[in-house]
Design a protein around this motif. Structure first.
Motif, PDB file in Angstrom:
ATOM      1  N   VAL A   1      11.345 -23.836  45.709  1.00 19.15           N
ATOM      2  CA  VAL A   1      12.394 -22.623  45.942  1.00 19.15           C
ATOM      3  C   VAL A   1      13.687 -23.314  45.444  1.00 19.15           C
ATOM      4  N   MET A   2      14.058 -22.795  44.445  1.00 13.60           N
ATOM      5  CA  MET A   2      15.435 -23.102  43.831  1.00 13.60           C
ATOM      6  C   MET A   2      16.550 -23.239  45.055  1.00 13.60           C
ATOM      7  N   TYR A   3      17.409 -24.189  44.451  1.00 13.92           N
ATOM      8  CA  TYR A   3      18.668 -24.332  45.610  1.00 13.92           C
ATOM      9  C   TYR A   3      19.768 -23.274  45.197  1.00 13.92           C
TER      10      TYR A   3
ATOM     11  N   ASN B   1      20.453 -19.953  42.405  1.00 13.64           N
ATOM     12  CA  ASN B   1      19.832 -19.232  41.099  1.00 13.64           C
ATOM     13  C   ASN B   1      20.882 -19.214  39.981  1.00 13.64           C
ATOM     14  N   ASN B   2      20.079 -19.582  38.862  1.00 11.78           N
ATOM     15  CA  ASN B   2      21.092 -19.722  37.677  1.00 11.78           C
ATOM     16  C   ASN B   2      21.411 -18.497  37.004  1.00 11.78           C
ATOM     17  N   GLU B   3      20.931 -17.351  37.367  1.00 16.77           N
ATOM     18  CA  GLU B   3      21.449 -16.077  36.712  1.00 16.77           C
ATOM     19  C   GLU B   3      22.551 -15.221  37.464  1.00 16.77           C
TER      20      GLU B   3
ATOM     21  N   ALA C   1      22.213 -33.442  34.232  1.00 16.02           N
ATOM     22  CA  ALA C   1      23.712 -33.914  34.212  1.00 16.02           C
ATOM     23  C   ALA C   1      24.563 -32.644  33.415  1.00 16.02           C
ATOM     24  N   HIS C   2      23.882 -32.127  32.447  1.00 14.98           N
ATOM     25  CA  HIS C   2      24.687 -31.372  31.682  1.00 14.98           C
ATOM     26  C   HIS C   2      25.398 -29.892  32.430  1.00 14.98           C
ATOM     27  N   LYS C   3      24.788 -29.722  33.429  1.00 16.50           N
ATOM     28  CA  LYS C   3      25.409 -28.702  34.349  1.00 16.50           C
ATOM     29  C   LYS C   3      26.406 -29.135  35.118  1.00 16.50           C
TER      30      LYS C   3
HETATM   31  C1  LIG Z   1      19.347 -25.380  33.166  1.00 15.05           C
HETATM   32  C2  LIG Z   1      18.410 -25.375  34.323  1.00 15.05           C
HETATM   33  C3  LIG Z   1      17.149 -26.008  34.042  1.00 15.05           C
HETATM   34  C4  LIG Z   1      16.960 -26.778  32.942  1.00 15.05           C
HETATM   35  O1  LIG Z   1      17.654 -27.765  32.828  1.00 15.05           O
HETATM   36  P1  LIG Z   1      17.693 -28.757  31.440  1.00 15.05           P
HETATM   37  O2  LIG Z   1      18.381 -29.921  31.741  1.00 15.05           O
HETATM   38  O3  LIG Z   1      18.304 -27.859  30.361  1.00 15.05           O
HETATM   39  O4  LIG Z   1      16.219 -28.756  30.877  1.00 15.05           O
HETATM   40  C5  LIG Z   1      16.363 -26.108  35.191  1.00 15.05           C
HETATM   41  N1  LIG Z   1      16.576 -24.977  36.223  1.00 15.05           N
HETATM   42  C6  LIG Z   1      17.833 -24.548  36.294  1.00 15.05           C
HETATM   43  C7  LIG Z   1      18.089 -23.632  37.611  1.00 15.05           C
HETATM   44  C8  LIG Z   1      18.729 -24.630  35.320  1.00 15.05           C
HETATM   45  O5  LIG Z   1      19.733 -23.768  35.547  1.00 15.05           O
END
Ligand SMILES: *Cc1c(COP(=O)(O)O)cnc(C)c1O
Length: 393
Positions: free
Chosen positions: A145-147, A149-151, A197-199
Motif C-alpha cells: 500500500v502506498m504511503y 498517493n501521487n495524484e 531521489a528526484h521527488k
Molecule cells: C514517481 C513515482 C514512482 C516512480 O519513481 P521513479 O524514480 O520515477 O521511477 C513510483 N511511485 C510513486 C508514488 C511515484 O510518485
C-alpha cells in the motif's frame, strides 16, 4: 513561470548538485576496485549509505540502491512473490490507486499464475485498514500500500496497515516515493519501502529499496560478483551522493517546509473551491503538504494544462504517466469520480519555493482558464441549457 508539478519531479537542490559535482570531479573510482582510488569511492559510498540509513532510521545493510522508485517497486513485489511461491503462497494484496510501477508489476505476476486482490479506495482517497485485513488470505504473501498517493496526495494509515500485516504474519511493502523527504516516514513493522531521489530535490535515476534485515530481495539485475544478492552493476556514486545530500536537507528542513507548503496548499484549495461545479479530490486534511487536486466539470484536463502553460503555470492532470493519454486517471476512477469528471482533472504540486503570492496567481489564472474553456465547451453549454445533468454542484 510557476512550477507546480513537483509530484512529477522536483528541481535539484544546490546541495545535491554540489555533492554530485564534487563526486564526479574527485571520486571517479569504481567502488569495487582494490586500489586507492577505488577504495576512496568505496568509502564515499559507505558514508552515503550510512547517512541515508541514519536519516531513515534503519541499518546501512538494509538499503539497496536502485535506478529509482519504479525499480524498487518492481524488486519488492517480485521478491515477495518469489518468496511466497516457495511456500505455496501466491496471493498478493494491493490497492486500486497504486502507481503503475506497482499495478503493472502485479498484472505481470497475474499472468505468471499469481492472484491479486486490489482493495478499493474510499471517496476520501483513503485505504481502510479493515478492508486490507479482509483481503488477506492464508495464502497471501505480500500486502503493498502506498504511503501517499501521487495524484491526489492523500496520506494512508500506513502504521495501522503495517501493524496488522505484522500481526497476520504477512510481508508489508510501501511505495513511499511521494512521502519520503516530505512527511515523517515510519519503518515500524514495514518490511520493504521504496523511495526515489528526484521527488525530494535529488537527481533522477536513483532511488532505493529498504528491505528489513533478514529479507534478501532477489536482485532484478544480474552480473558481476554474486555478492550478497546485491544489485549488479557499478554503483552510480554521483547520484547516490546527490540523493544522500538531498535527503539530508529535506529531512532537516521537513517541518518548516511542510508548514510553508501547507499554507500555500490551503490557500489554493480555498481559492479553487470557489469555482462552481468543481471538487477537491481526496481528504482535505490527510494530504501531502504541497498537493492540490481538483476536478472541474465541463472541461478537458489536457486543454486546461496547455492553456495554463501559456499563462506561465506548469501543472499536471494527474500522474506523469497518464498525462498524454486520453484514458481518465485510474486514481480518480478508484475514488469514484465518473469518467466525465475525471477528464477535467488538475493537479498542482508545490515546493518550499512556492510563495503565497504564487498561490494567489495560480488561483486567479486557473479561474480564468476554467471560465475560458467552459465558454468554448459544447458540453458546458448543454449543462447550462439543462440538456445535461451536472455531476457536481
Ligand atoms: C514517481 C513515482 C514512482 C516512480 O519513481 P521513479 O524514480 O520515477 O521511477 C513510483 N511511485 C510513486 C508514488 C511515484 O510518485
Amino acid at each position: 513561470m510557476i512550477y507546480a508539478d513537483n509530484a512529477a519531479t522536483t528541481k535539484m537542490s544546490r546541495a545535491a548538485i554540489e555533492a554530485m559535482k564534487e563526486c564526479m570531479e574527485e571520486d571517479y573510482g569504481n567502488p569495487s576496485s582494490l586500489h586507492s582510488v577505488g577504495q576512496r569511492a568505496q568509502e564515499k559510498l559507505s558514508e552515503a549509505r550510512e547517512k541515508i540509513a541514519s536519516l531513515l532510521g534503519c541499518l546501512p545493510a538494509e538499503i539497496i540502491f536502485t535506478s529509482g522508485g519504479s525499480e524498487a517497486d518492481n524488486q519488492a513485489l517480485r521478491s515477495a512473490a518469489a518468496l511466497g511461491a516457495k511456500k505455496g503462497k501466491k496471493h498478493l494484496v494491493s490497492t486500486a490507486f497504486e502507481h503503475h510501477a506497482v499495478l503493472h508489476t502485479l498484472k505481470k505476476l497475474e499472468s505468471e499464475g499469481y492472484e491479486v486482490t486490489l482493495v478499493p479506495v474510499g471517496e476520501d482517497g483513503l485505504v481502510s485498514p479493515a478492508e486490507v485485513e479482509r483481503a488477506i488470505r492464508p495464502d497471501t504473501c505480500l500486502v503493498s500500500v502506498m504511503y501517499a498517493n501521487n495524484e491526489i496526495g492523500t496520506i494512508q494509515p500506513i502504521p495501522e496497515i503495517a501493524a496488522l500485516c505484522k500481526r497476520k504474519g504477512v510481508l508489508f511493502h510501501t511505495d513511499a516515493v511521494q512521502a519520503a523527504g516530505h512527511i515523517p516516514v515510519s519503518l515500524e513493522n514495514v518490511d520493504m519501502l521504496s523511495l526515489s531521489a528526484h521527488k525530494f530535490h535529488g537527481p533522477k535515476g536513483i532511488g532505493l529499496l529498504y528491505a528489513r534485515r533478514g529479507l534478501r530481495p532477489d536482485p532484478l539485475i544480474e552480473g558481476g560478483a554474486p555478492a550478497r544478492g546485491k544489485r549488479a552493476g557499478t554503483e552510480n556514486l554521483p547520484a547516490i551522493m546527490g540523493m544522500a545530500a538531498a535527503l539530508e536537507e529535506s529531512v532537516l528542513h521537513m517541518k518548516e517546509n511542510a508548514e510553508k507548503m501547507s499554507a500555500v496548499r490551503d490557500r489554493v484549495i480555498a481559492g479553487l473551491s470557489r469555482i462552481p461545479h468543481g471538487i477537491l479530490n481526496g481528504d482535505a486534511k490527510k494530504r501531502l503538504p504541497g498537493c492540490v487536486s481538483f476536478c472541474f466539470e465541463g472541461i478537458e484536463g489536457e486543454s486546461l494544462l496547455l492553456m495554463l502553460d501559456d499563462y506561465g503555470i506548469c501543472a499536471s492532470s494527474g500522474s506523469a504517466c497518464t498525462s498524454g493519454s486520453l484514458d481518465p486517471s485510474h486514481v480518480l476512477l478508484a475514488i469514484g469520480r465518473p469518467h466525465e469528471i475525471a477528464h477535467g482533472s488538475l493537479r498542482l504540486t508545490f515546493s518550499e519555493e512556492t510563495t503565497l503570492e504564487d498561490a494567489d496567481e495560480v488561483v486567479t489564472k486557473v479561474k480564468e482558464v476554467v471560465e475560458k474553456l467552459r465558454g468554448m465547451s459544447p458540453v458546458w453549454r448543454e449543462l447550462q441549457e439543462g440538456k445535461r445533468q451536472y455531476f457536481l454542484r
